[in-house]
Design a protein around this motif. Sequence first.
Motif, PDB file in Angstrom:
ATOM      1  N   ARG A   8      20.468 -25.044  30.212  1.00  0.00           N
ATOM      2  CA  ARG A   8      19.170 -24.394  30.403  1.00  0.00           C
ATOM      3  C   ARG A   8      18.851 -23.475  29.235  1.00  0.00           C
ATOM      4  NH1 ARG A   8      15.928 -26.524  34.475  1.00  0.00           N
ATOM      5  NH2 ARG A   8      17.369 -27.409  35.957  1.00  0.00           N
ATOM      6  N   TRP A   9      19.859 -22.771  28.757  1.00  0.00           N
ATOM      7  CA  TRP A   9      19.651 -21.846  27.640  1.00  0.00           C
ATOM      8  C   TRP A   9      19.240 -22.601  26.381  1.00  0.00           C
ATOM      9  CZ3 TRP A   9      18.332 -17.185  26.869  1.00  0.00           C
ATOM     10  CH2 TRP A   9      18.506 -16.572  25.621  1.00  0.00           C
ATOM     11  N   GLU A  10      19.941 -23.696  26.085  1.00  0.00           N
ATOM     12  CA  GLU A  10      19.614 -24.487  24.898  1.00  0.00           C
ATOM     13  C   GLU A  10      18.206 -25.061  24.993  1.00  0.00           C
ATOM     14  OE1 GLU A  10      22.782 -27.313  24.411  1.00  0.00           O
ATOM     15  OE2 GLU A  10      24.237 -25.732  23.934  1.00  0.00           O
ATOM     16  N   ALA A  11      17.808 -25.536  26.171  1.00  0.00           N
ATOM     17  CA  ALA A  11      16.457 -26.069  26.365  1.00  0.00           C
ATOM     18  C   ALA A  11      15.417 -24.967  26.186  1.00  0.00           C
ATOM     19  CB  ALA A  11      16.335 -26.706  27.750  1.00  0.00           C
ATOM     20  N   ALA A  12      15.696 -23.779  26.724  1.00  0.00           N
ATOM     21  CA  ALA A  12      14.755 -22.660  26.599  1.00  0.00           C
ATOM     22  C   ALA A  12      14.610 -22.240  25.141  1.00  0.00           C
ATOM     23  CB  ALA A  12      15.215 -21.480  27.458  1.00  0.00           C
ATOM     24  N   GLN A  13      15.707 -22.190  24.412  1.00  0.00           N
ATOM     25  CA  GLN A  13      15.639 -21.809  23.001  1.00  0.00           C
ATOM     26  C   GLN A  13      14.928 -22.865  22.159  1.00  0.00           C
ATOM     27  OE1 GLN A  13      19.805 -20.697  22.095  1.00  0.00           O
ATOM     28  NE2 GLN A  13      18.900 -18.721  21.536  1.00  0.00           N
ATOM     29  N   ALA A  14      15.098 -24.131  22.533  1.00  0.00           N
ATOM     30  CA  ALA A  14      14.399 -25.193  21.807  1.00  0.00           C
ATOM     31  C   ALA A  14      12.887 -25.059  21.994  1.00  0.00           C
ATOM     32  CB  ALA A  14      14.877 -26.565  22.288  1.00  0.00           C
ATOM     33  N   LYS A  15      12.459 -24.677  23.193  1.00  0.00           N
ATOM     34  CA  LYS A  15      11.029 -24.482  23.469  1.00  0.00           C
ATOM     35  C   LYS A  15      10.500 -23.189  22.859  1.00  0.00           C
ATOM     36  CE  LYS A  15       9.458 -25.653  27.727  1.00  0.00           C
ATOM     37  NZ  LYS A  15       9.472 -25.687  29.202  1.00  0.00           N
ATOM     38  N   PRO A  17      12.110 -20.365  20.281  1.00  0.00           N
ATOM     39  CA  PRO A  17      13.198 -19.789  19.482  1.00  0.00           C
ATOM     40  C   PRO A  17      13.205 -18.261  19.429  1.00  0.00           C
ATOM     41  CG  PRO A  17      11.791 -21.220  18.115  1.00  0.00           C
ATOM     42  CD  PRO A  17      11.216 -21.197  19.500  1.00  0.00           C
ATOM     43  N   ARG A  18      12.157 -17.610  19.952  1.00  0.00           N
ATOM     44  CA  ARG A  18      12.086 -16.146  19.918  1.00  0.00           C
ATOM     45  C   ARG A  18      12.893 -15.481  21.030  1.00  0.00           C
ATOM     46  NH1 ARG A  18       5.890 -14.609  19.404  1.00  0.00           N
ATOM     47  NH2 ARG A  18       6.841 -12.556  19.581  1.00  0.00           N
ATOM     48  N   ILE A  19      13.301 -16.231  22.047  1.00  0.00           N
ATOM     49  CA  ILE A  19      14.070 -15.595  23.120  1.00  0.00           C
ATOM     50  C   ILE A  19      15.492 -15.317  22.653  1.00  0.00           C
ATOM     51  CG2 ILE A  19      12.665 -16.568  24.982  1.00  0.00           C
ATOM     52  CD1 ILE A  19      14.966 -18.499  25.543  1.00  0.00           C
ATOM     53  N   TYR A  20      16.086 -14.278  23.208  1.00  0.00           N
ATOM     54  CA  TYR A  20      17.453 -13.907  22.840  1.00  0.00           C
ATOM     55  C   TYR A  20      18.187 -13.422  24.088  1.00  0.00           C
ATOM     56  CZ  TYR A  20      15.623  -9.162  22.979  1.00  0.00           C
ATOM     57  OH  TYR A  20      15.037  -7.991  23.393  1.00  0.00           O
ATOM     58  N   ASP A  21      19.486 -13.420  24.015  1.00  0.00           N
ATOM     59  CA  ASP A  21      20.340 -13.067  25.150  1.00  0.00           C
ATOM     60  C   ASP A  21      20.661 -11.581  25.135  1.00  0.00           C
ATOM     61  OD1 ASP A  21      21.974 -13.214  27.362  1.00  0.00           O
ATOM     62  OD2 ASP A  21      23.697 -14.002  26.259  1.00  0.00           O
ATOM     63  N   GLY A  47      23.222 -11.140  31.704  1.00  0.00           N
ATOM     64  CA  GLY A  47      22.432 -11.299  30.494  1.00  0.00           C
ATOM     65  C   GLY A  47      21.233 -12.191  30.743  1.00  0.00           C
ATOM     66  N   TYR A  48      20.334 -12.199  29.779  1.00  0.00           N
ATOM     67  CA  TYR A  48      19.127 -13.004  29.903  1.00  0.00           C
ATOM     68  C   TYR A  48      19.479 -14.491  29.951  1.00  0.00           C
ATOM     69  CZ  TYR A  48      14.216 -14.173  29.444  1.00  0.00           C
ATOM     70  OH  TYR A  48      12.956 -14.652  29.669  1.00  0.00           O
ATOM     71  N   LYS A  49      20.509 -14.883  29.230  1.00  0.00           N
ATOM     72  CA  LYS A  49      20.953 -16.274  29.245  1.00  0.00           C
ATOM     73  C   LYS A  49      21.347 -16.696  30.659  1.00  0.00           C
ATOM     74  CE  LYS A  49      24.582 -19.117  27.125  1.00  0.00           C
ATOM     75  NZ  LYS A  49      25.626 -19.095  26.083  1.00  0.00           N
ATOM     76  N   GLU A  50      22.131 -15.856  31.352  1.00  0.00           N
ATOM     77  CA  GLU A  50      22.531 -16.169  32.723  1.00  0.00           C
ATOM     78  C   GLU A  50      21.326 -16.165  33.658  1.00  0.00           C
ATOM     79  OE1 GLU A  50      24.184 -13.952  30.817  1.00  0.00           O
ATOM     80  OE2 GLU A  50      26.184 -14.811  30.653  1.00  0.00           O
ATOM     81  N   TYR A  51      20.403 -15.240  33.406  1.00  0.00           N
ATOM     82  CA  TYR A  51      19.190 -15.197  34.227  1.00  0.00           C
ATOM     83  C   TYR A  51      18.426 -16.519  34.119  1.00  0.00           C
ATOM     84  CZ  TYR A  51      14.406 -14.259  35.588  1.00  0.00           C
ATOM     85  OH  TYR A  51      13.167 -14.355  36.145  1.00  0.00           O
ATOM     86  N   LEU A  52      18.125 -16.934  32.898  1.00  0.00           N
ATOM     87  CA  LEU A  52      17.396 -18.194  32.731  1.00  0.00           C
ATOM     88  C   LEU A  52      18.207 -19.372  33.262  1.00  0.00           C
ATOM     89  CD1 LEU A  52      15.661 -18.036  29.237  1.00  0.00           C
ATOM     90  CD2 LEU A  52      14.640 -17.825  31.494  1.00  0.00           C
ATOM     91  N   GLY A  53      19.517 -19.329  33.034  1.00  0.00           N
ATOM     92  CA  GLY A  53      20.372 -20.433  33.448  1.00  0.00           C
ATOM     93  C   GLY A  53      20.490 -20.611  34.947  1.00  0.00           C
ATOM     94  N   GLY A 104       3.442 -15.585  25.581  1.00  0.00           N
ATOM     95  CA  GLY A 104       3.991 -16.910  25.341  1.00  0.00           C
ATOM     96  C   GLY A 104       5.404 -16.846  24.803  1.00  0.00           C
ATOM     97  N   ALA A 105       5.901 -15.639  24.517  1.00  0.00           N
ATOM     98  CA  ALA A 105       7.234 -15.463  23.942  1.00  0.00           C
ATOM     99  C   ALA A 105       8.296 -15.147  24.987  1.00  0.00           C
ATOM    100  CB  ALA A 105       7.205 -14.352  22.892  1.00  0.00           C
ATOM    101  N   VAL A 106       7.977 -15.293  26.273  1.00  0.00           N
ATOM    102  CA  VAL A 106       8.959 -15.024  27.332  1.00  0.00           C
ATOM    103  C   VAL A 106       9.555 -16.338  27.820  1.00  0.00           C
ATOM    104  CG1 VAL A 106       7.885 -12.855  28.052  1.00  0.00           C
ATOM    105  CG2 VAL A 106       7.158 -14.989  29.112  1.00  0.00           C
ATOM    106  N   GLY A 107      10.653 -16.248  28.550  1.00  0.00           N
ATOM    107  CA  GLY A 107      11.347 -17.452  29.000  1.00  0.00           C
ATOM    108  C   GLY A 107      10.811 -18.054  30.278  1.00  0.00           C
TER     109      GLY A 107
END
Length: 139
Positions: A8-15, A17-21, A47-53, A104-107
């Motif tokens: 999920r994190w990799e997909a979110a970053q691909a969409k 790239p401004r998001i960070y953990d 972390g934000y990564k776990e939240y999105l994941g 538009g820069a949020v996950g």
Amino acid sequence: HDTFIEERWEAAQAKNPRIYDGSKFRLGQIACAASDEGVDVSLWLTGYKEYLGTHTLDEPQWRKLVEEGKREHNDNFAFMSRALGCEALLMTSDRKVVLLRRSGAVGTHIGLYNGPSGHPEPEKVGLPKRGDEALRLET
């Protein structure tokens, strides 16, 4: 669990790239205080990564995490990020409610409206970026 969090994190970053953990507080538990005068709130770190994941899963994956949490820890949300957010209801003197449109820069929830909000940042109060230890905050 780490596999679909990473996917999920990799997909979110691909969409986007401004998001960070960044580090976030995680809601552990809420209970009546032993003295019956208030509430005890246990916070952990996530972390934000776990939240999105964990909060963008499809329903079968979400149900699997809930069932595993219940079975392994007697807590339906043991494997969820449960990042703690803060939101305010802001009303003007002419009784209008202030809403903000999400960037538009949020996950998640891009372009939707909500009240002024954010996430407390553990690093800003001198806490480590990650950890499994419970935090005791007294008010």
